[in-house]
Design a protein around this motif. Structure first.
Motif, PDB file in Angstrom:
ATOM      1  N   GLN A 228      -4.019   7.291  -4.196  1.00 25.23           N
ATOM      2  CA  GLN A 228      -4.966   7.772  -3.197  1.00 25.23           C
ATOM      3  C   GLN A 228      -6.296   7.065  -3.380  1.00 25.23           C
ATOM      4  N   LEU A 229      -6.976   6.890  -2.279  1.00 18.46           N
ATOM      5  CA  LEU A 229      -8.291   6.277  -2.269  1.00 18.46           C
ATOM      6  C   LEU A 229      -9.196   7.144  -1.406  1.00 18.46           C
TER       7      LEU A 229
ATOM      8  N   GLY B  68      -5.328   1.411   3.951  1.00 15.58           N
ATOM      9  CA  GLY B  68      -5.054  -0.002   4.167  1.00 15.58           C
ATOM     10  C   GLY B  68      -4.835  -0.344   5.624  1.00 15.58           C
TER      11      GLY B  68
ATOM     12  N   THR C 290      -3.154   5.557   0.146  1.00 16.86           N
ATOM     13  CA  THR C 290      -3.553   4.149   0.245  1.00 16.86           C
ATOM     14  C   THR C 290      -2.945   3.466   1.458  1.00 16.86           C
TER      15      THR C 290
ATOM     16  N   TRP D 183       0.814  -1.213   0.000  1.00 17.40           N
ATOM     17  CA  TRP D 183       0.000   0.000   0.000  1.00 17.40           C
ATOM     18  C   TRP D 183       0.847   1.263   0.000  1.00 17.40           C
TER      19      TRP D 183
END
Length: 69
Positions: A34-35, A44, A40, A29
């Motif tokens: 980016q999430l 995660g 990330t 990760w």
């Protein structure tokens, strides 16, 4: 008997969590992606942490025996 199995399961969860939070798997990760606007790595780690807490809550939850009344 049930208490021994619970102890074994808790040790198993600890070992799985230790492996999942160790460097080689965390580096998956570690990219620049980016999430939902968050890095990330953070998504995660916090997802894993939340999942472990929910799993432990589910395992340690005691059901009260019904007396039939």
């Amino acid at each position: 008997m049930r208490r021994e199995r619970l102890g074994q399961r808790l040790i198993g969860i600890f070992l799985i969590a230790f492996v999942l939070v160790n460097f080689p798997l965390i580096s998956i990760w570690g990219g620049d992606g980016q999430l939902f606007g968050f890095p990330t790595l953070f998504v995660g780690i916090f997802s894993l942490w939340t999942s472990l807490i929910m799993l432990l809550f589910w395992m340690l939850q005691r059901k009260k025996p019904s007396n039939g009344s």
